[in-house]
Design a protein around this motif. Structure first.
Motif, PDB file in Angstrom:
ATOM      1  N   ASN A  30       0.826  -1.214   0.000  1.00 17.36           N
ATOM      2  CA  ASN A  30       0.000   0.000   0.000  1.00 17.36           C
ATOM      3  C   ASN A  30       0.858   1.261   0.000  1.00 17.36           C
ATOM      4  O   ASN A  30       0.535   2.250  -0.672  1.00 17.36           O
ATOM      5  N   TYR A  31       1.962   1.240   0.754  1.00 18.84           N
ATOM      6  CA  TYR A  31       2.830   2.423   0.801  1.00 18.84           C
ATOM      7  C   TYR A  31       3.509   2.631  -0.547  1.00 18.84           C
ATOM      8  O   TYR A  31       3.639   3.763  -1.026  1.00 18.84           O
ATOM      9  N   ALA A  32       3.925   1.550  -1.190  1.00 21.78           N
ATOM     10  CA  ALA A  32       4.537   1.666  -2.518  1.00 21.78           C
ATOM     11  C   ALA A  32       3.543   2.229  -3.529  1.00 21.78           C
ATOM     12  O   ALA A  32       3.905   3.053  -4.381  1.00 21.78           O
ATOM     13  N   LEU A  33       2.300   1.802  -3.435  1.00 23.33           N
ATOM     14  CA  LEU A  33       1.267   2.336  -4.331  1.00 23.33           C
ATOM     15  C   LEU A  33       1.039   3.819  -4.077  1.00 23.33           C
ATOM     16  O   LEU A  33       0.888   4.616  -5.017  1.00 23.33           O
ATOM     17  N   ALA A  34       1.040   4.213  -2.804  1.00 23.97           N
ATOM     18  CA  ALA A  34       0.846   5.627  -2.465  1.00 23.97           C
ATOM     19  C   ALA A  34       1.991   6.489  -2.983  1.00 23.97           C
ATOM     20  O   ALA A  34       1.787   7.671  -3.298  1.00 23.97           O
ATOM     21  N   LEU A  35       3.175   5.903  -3.089  1.00 23.88           N
ATOM     22  CA  LEU A  35       4.339   6.658  -3.565  1.00 23.88           C
ATOM     23  C   LEU A  35       4.532   6.535  -5.073  1.00 23.88           C
ATOM     24  O   LEU A  35       5.539   7.017  -5.616  1.00 23.88           O
ATOM     25  N   ASN A  36       3.571   5.908  -5.742  1.00 24.40           N
ATOM     26  CA  ASN A  36       3.644   5.715  -7.202  1.00 24.40           C
ATOM     27  C   ASN A  36       4.912   4.967  -7.612  1.00 24.40           C
ATOM     28  O   ASN A  36       5.556   5.303  -8.622  1.00 24.40           O
ATOM     29  N   LYS A  37       5.278   3.960  -6.842  1.00 23.24           N
ATOM     30  CA  LYS A  37       6.441   3.153  -7.158  1.00 23.24           C
ATOM     31  C   LYS A  37       6.103   2.114  -8.231  1.00 23.24           C
ATOM     32  O   LYS A  37       4.955   1.674  -8.346  1.00 23.24           O
TER      33      LYS A  37
END
Length: 696
Positions: free
Chosen positions: A314-321
């Motif tokens: 979820n954090y990676a998705l929020a950071l557009n990774k």
């Protein structure tokens, strides 16, 4: 080309004394006559030492492992240990067939009391022959034949020498970096034992060497790969190219993929190795995701049910990774989260052969290499943006100069992408950086050895927390832009060499720094790159503060530190904060004077680069203030440079030159008028002569 380094050997001879002592000695003498350094136990084990440690060290530091095949060596537990260590370290192993089997007579000479039954038992165990108990690895390698009475010794020796010469540089680098990696491992993997500077770059290039049309002479061990990867990570502010997200149940697969990525030269973040002492787990995970180019998600039912894996995703998705799923165990399509269903994934569940895994490995590496520059810059700007937010929008962290220009151009292009666009954090951070007025200087340029990166990262963070603007190479996007040709003369030859070696942004960082902070340690003293930095700073008369981080011999210190202000960070029991307070007090002493020194230096250098054009000179209040600074410099440090003095002199003389130019123009106008009148009245030649005589 690599020369044999001190303490290393071209070869290690492993043999059994009962069968091959005389032959091994003969071989040793011939090889040394050819100038090779050979480890041989008759010559290389001093009295009163642990012989096994000496043997192990000899194998570690030898490029080639020579195993003399004979019944005694094949069946010797000591020789078996030596073979196993050579295999463990992926050494180039060269088997030399000396004795195929021994006769009953030979056995009887060694065992005078032996009976027929003893000989039969000896044979039954295969101890008389080189073949029944041979190590399987030795069986698979081509041998060099040195059988006495059968093979020509000189011809076999010539073939052996050819093997030594084949890929000798690659093989020696294998030995050298293995020795470094073992030291790092034995020192509990402390960062000061990692590779730095040119050696790190050489190791990275060596790791990427591939042998397409032939078998490699030796291969990197997992320790080689980890060591070089960690050295690269240490040089890039602990940032990585890949964050591996996995469930503990899939740890074996994670380790396999991690080793593959290390082998390909990728830096990798995992929770087993990258959570620092004292860090909270959640904070470390977030930082690891933010500071990685890509998130490789090991997809399984276990990871889907893992709270930590879901948080990472979820954090990676929020950071557009960029997220790359790798299916490691069967999962029904409806069980896959919606955000992953549209993504192409690599499937390891259909692997039956090792070749199947290698194909999947190649596919993963190919994906990671696609648009690698974009994802690297996405990470760099995001990491700085998040740091800015975490430090309450600390203005000292904002982008400047080349980094800011590069970020502006990157943002314009990145916003047009359809995938992995900049985040709101990116946009706000870059926009706020653009709002700041341009600065001619920054407070500190940090000069250090990569071996001290952990300490320097702490120092840089502390300086920024105090509002100091820093030039720290691990936070800079460097460029190898060419230096203008008009700077490549005189003392600027040092700057030109620095640009060639490390990039123009480093040169500008030194020029625009109010203070050079040098972190002194033994690796610093031996680092050629920092010597160039200090030499260039010295030509600019920069104020230099030397931080004594580790003990080093005074005689070995660069001459550029002769007039430095010293702060011993080992005082106060080595506690950071009391010593850091002294550094801040030093940096805050006479700040207006040092800032003016930098401002005038930057202006003077620009004036020189523009051909000393008058339009770049000082005028009015700026000139008055600069003249006052010059008067103060008589009793202060740092002193003005010759270029600064020339610049102030030219600025001072500018009004006089303007008046003189006006007089010349006026006189030329008078002459022109007199000539015209003379032409009109006649007697052109005599009139002209009289006019010029009067002017003369």
């Amino acid at each position: 080309m690599y020369e044999q380094r001190p303490g290393f050997h071209n070869g290690f001879i492993s043999y059994g004394r009962a069968d091959s002592k005389a032959f091994a000695l003969k071989l040793y003498k011939h090889l040394t006559e050819y100038g090779l350094k050979i480890w041989f136990d008759f010559e290389n084990i001093p009295l009163g030492v642990d012989f096994q440690n000496q043997i192990d060290d000899g194998i570690e530091k030898a490029d080639n492992f020579l195993f003399i095949i004979a019944p005694h060596s094949i069946n010797s537990p000591y020789c078996r240990k030596e073979i196993e260590l050579a295999i463990k370290y992926h050494k180039r192993i060269i088997p030399l067939l000396h004795v195929e089997q021994i006769s009953r007579d030979t056995w009887q000479q060694r065992n005078p009391q032996g009976t027929d039954a003893d000989w039969d038992a000896y044979q039954a165990k295969g101890l008389h022959s080189s073949f029944p108990n041979m190590h399987p690895t030795i069986c698979k390698i081509n041998w060099v034949y040195f059988r006495e009475g059968i093979d020509d010794f000189d011809q076999a020796l010539s073939g052996l020498l050819e093997l030594f010469a084949r890929h000798k540089d690659y093989v020696h680098q294998h030995t050298y970096f293995l020795d470094k990696a073992l030291t790092w491992e034995r020192q509990h993997k402390l960062s000061q034992y990692l590779l730095i500077g040119e050696e790190r770059q050489q190791a990275e290039a060596w790791l990427k060497v591939r042998f397409k049309d032939e078998q490699p002479p030796c291969t990197p061990t997992d320790l080689h790969c980890e060591f070089i990867s960690e050295s690269i990570k240490n040089a890039y502010n602990l940032m990585t190219r890949v964050f591996l997200s996995y469930a503990y149940e899939n740890e074996a697969v994670m380790r396999q993929i991690r080793t593959s990525l290390w082998r390909a030269g990728f830096t990798v973040w995992t929770n087993t190795a990258d959570i620092q002492t004292g860090e909270t787990f959640e904070a470390a995970i977030k930082q690891g995701v933010a500071q990685a180019d890509n998130l490789v998600y090991l997809l399984s039912l276990d990871s889907l049910n893992s709270t930590y894996c879901q948080q990472e995703l979820n954090y990676a998705l929020a950071l557009n990774k960029r997220i790359i799923p790798v299916l490691v165990s069967p999962v029904e399509p409806e069980q896959i989260p919606p955000e992953l269903r549209s993504l192409h994934y690599i499937d390891l569940t259909d692997n039956l052969l090792s070749e199947d895994y290698r194909l999947d490995e190649s596919q993963l590496i190919k994906i990671l290499d696609q648009e690698a520059v974009y994802y690297y810059e996405h990470k760099i700007f995001l990491a700085k943006a998040l740091k800015w937010q975490q430090q309450n929008r600390n203005s000292s962290i904002l982008l400047r100069d080349y980094n800011l220009r590069h970020a502006k151009a990157w943002l314009q292009v990145a916003k047009k992408r359809t995938q992995h666009q900049p985040t709101a954090w990116h946009e706000e951070f870059i926009t706020e950086s653009l709002r700041q007025p341009p600065e001619l200087s920054h407070d500190v340029f940090i000069s250090y050895s990569d071996a001290d990166s952990d300490f320097v990262r702490k120092l840089n963070d502390a300086l920024q927390m105090q509002g100091k603007t820093t030039w720290f190479d691990q936070e800079s996007i460097s460029t190898q832009a060419d230096l203008p040709q008009d700077r490549a003369s005189g003392s600027d030859s040092i700057a030109l060499q620095l640009v060639i070696d490390q990039g123009i942004e480093r040169v500008k960082g030194i020029e625009r720094a109010n203070t050079i902070v040098a972190v002194i340690s033994l690796p610093f003293v031996n680092d050629a790159d920092v010597a160039k930095e200090l030499a260039y700073a010295q030509t600019l008369n920069k104020r230099t503060v030397a931080i004594l981080h580790q003990e080093t011999a005074t005689a070995e210190l660069p001459l550029a530190l002769e007039n430095a202000h010293w702060i011993d960070f080992r005082r106060h029991g080595g506690e950071f904060l009391p010593n850091f307070g002294e550094l801040i007090r030093t940096l805050d002493s006479d700040p207006d004077y040092t800032r003016t020194h930098t401002r005038l230096l930057v202006k003077a250098m620009e004036w020189a680069q523009k051909g000393r054009d008058d339009s770049f000179l000082l005028r009015g209040k700026d000139l008055v203030a600069s003249e006052q600074w010059l008067q103060e410099s008589a009793d202060k440090q740092p002193k003005p440079t010759a270029l600064q003095l020339d610049y102030l002199k030219a600025s001072r003389e500018l009004p006089c030159r303007k008046i003189k130019r006006r007089s010349v123009v006026l006189m030329s106008a008078v002459v022109s008028v007199l000539v015209v009148v003379a032409r009109f009245l006649g007697g052109m030649e005599s009139a002209e002569l009289r006019v010029y005589d009067q002017l003369g």
